[in-house]
Design an enzyme around this catalytic site. Sequence first.
Site, mmCIF file in Angstrom:
data_model
loop_
_atom_site.group_PDB
_atom_site.id
_atom_site.type_symbol
_atom_site.label_atom_id
_atom_site.label_comp_id
_atom_site.label_asym_id
_atom_site.label_seq_id
_atom_site.Cartn_x
_atom_site.Cartn_y
_atom_site.Cartn_z
ATOM 1 N N ASN A 9 1.020 -1.017 -0.302
ATOM 2 C CA ASN A 9 -0.174 -0.231 0.060
ATOM 3 C C ASN A 9 1.002 1.231 -0.259
ATOM 4 O OD1 ASN A 9 -2.047 2.090 0.574
ATOM 5 N ND2 ASN A 9 -1.837 1.239 2.448
ATOM 6 N N TRP A 10 0.995 1.747 -1.188
ATOM 7 C CA TRP A 10 2.216 3.103 -1.490
ATOM 8 C C TRP A 10 1.830 4.288 -0.577
ATOM 9 C CZ3 TRP A 10 3.951 2.524 -7.292
ATOM 10 C CH2 TRP A 10 4.164 1.136 -7.625
ATOM 11 N N LYS A 11 0.394 4.022 0.074
ATOM 12 C CA LYS A 11 -0.400 5.137 0.254
ATOM 13 C C LYS A 11 -0.166 6.599 -0.370
ATOM 14 C CE LYS A 11 0.052 3.284 4.469
ATOM 15 N NZ LYS A 11 -0.037 3.530 6.542
ATOM 16 N N HIS A 97 -9.702 1.497 5.708
ATOM 17 C CA HIS A 97 -8.466 2.013 6.727
ATOM 18 C C HIS A 97 -8.406 3.101 7.510
ATOM 19 C CE1 HIS A 97 -4.387 3.143 6.435
ATOM 20 N NE2 HIS A 97 -4.110 2.085 6.679
ATOM 21 N N GLU A 99 -6.602 5.495 8.281
ATOM 22 C CA GLU A 99 -6.201 6.609 8.288
ATOM 23 C C GLU A 99 -7.238 7.307 7.507
ATOM 24 O OE1 GLU A 99 -2.531 5.972 5.748
ATOM 25 O OE2 GLU A 99 -1.877 5.621 7.702
ATOM 26 N N GLU A 169 -6.136 -4.937 11.411
ATOM 27 C CA GLU A 169 -4.498 -3.347 10.960
ATOM 28 C C GLU A 169 -4.837 -3.020 12.318
ATOM 29 O OE1 GLU A 169 -2.951 -2.582 7.146
ATOM 30 O OE2 GLU A 169 -4.327 -1.088 7.422
ATOM 31 N N GLY A 175 2.537 2.849 10.824
ATOM 32 C CA GLY A 175 3.594 3.391 10.679
ATOM 33 C C GLY A 175 4.308 3.843 11.706
ATOM 34 N N SER A 214 2.997 -2.175 10.569
ATOM 35 C CA SER A 214 4.722 -2.287 10.648
ATOM 36 C C SER A 214 5.330 -3.718 10.336
ATOM 37 C CB SER A 214 5.361 -1.859 12.222
ATOM 38 O OG SER A 214 4.560 -0.282 12.056
ATOM 39 N N GLY A 235 2.646 -0.871 4.214
ATOM 40 C CA GLY A 235 3.132 0.081 4.070
ATOM 41 C C GLY A 235 3.941 1.116 3.794
HETATM 42 P P1 PGA Z 1 3.032 0.172 8.325
HETATM 43 O O1 PGA Z 1 1.526 0.325 6.827
HETATM 44 O O2 PGA Z 1 2.920 -0.858 7.489
HETATM 45 O O3 PGA Z 1 3.787 1.600 7.115
HETATM 46 O O4 PGA Z 1 2.364 0.237 8.955
HETATM 47 C C1 PGA Z 1 0.436 -0.600 6.964
HETATM 48 C C2 PGA Z 1 -1.110 0.225 7.067
HETATM 49 O O5 PGA Z 1 -1.217 1.221 6.804
HETATM 50 O O6 PGA Z 1 -1.466 -0.866 5.565
#
Ligand code: PGA
Length: 259
Positions: A9-11, A97, A99, A169, A175, A214, A235
């Site tokens: 997931n490149w966000k 998600h 976010e 998640e 993150g 993470s 991510g």
């Molecule tokens: P992360 O993000 O691997 O940077 O913790 C995971 C995600 O938000 O899908």
Amino acid sequence: MKPFFIIGNWKLNGNTIFVKNYINKIKNFLNKKKLNYCKISIAPSYTYLYLSNIYLNNTKIALTAQNVDINLSGSFTGEISINMLKDIGVKYVIIGHSERRIFHKETNEYISKKFHIIKSNDLIPILCIGETKLEKDMNQTKDICAKQIDVILNDQGVQAFNNTIIAYEPIWAIGSGKSANPIEVQNIHKFIRDYIAQKDLNISKNIIIQYGGSINENNIDMFIKQKDINGFLIGKASLTAENFISIVKKAEKIISSIH
Ligand code: PGA
């Protein structure tokens, strides 16, 4: 056996050069190594989906979108529909998600509508669920996960979960550089599977439950060895092709040693 499904997931990252180089590196890797256990996908931002689809042509790398609107067409400035995503080769769509729940105030009800529009147009939703640190400390993780699933179960029935993906998640792990404990994750994944099994055993068996938060090359071992962890949503560690490839390589090796 279900493939172990790893999605990058490149966000909000990347540009045209990044997309080209990244996909070329993965293609080179796949030319040399046939994947026996893993399936992989990338989730670029909307602007790079079309280009990614062109570069991904004739590969087994699936294309995932990071979002979708609940409407098919009309006066919805700034939105992207499921038909548009389908039109440019998208197969999976991330919804729920944290976010988006946090920064865009998306509710369980709204996410359920996204789930519905994705399913009814034959694409595959990746439903993200998970608890905050406070909820974890208050021992509410299972309740929170159940609640996030319930809205869809109640609106659309268990059949809606046929051929779908749930990504567990924990918000505090995303993150943060600190992943959750793999044994605890297995426990939650089993809870999620059993929860769906109460309504339909077959659907629960087939559902892919990913972990995200993470994940990196150095901490995947114990996660992969858990029975109910069927993939990763990654991510930060997916932001270089090298890291992503290392994770996939290592996953292949670990799974082959288990079988
Ligand atoms: P992360 O993000 O691997 O940077 O913790 C995971 C995600 O938000 O899908």
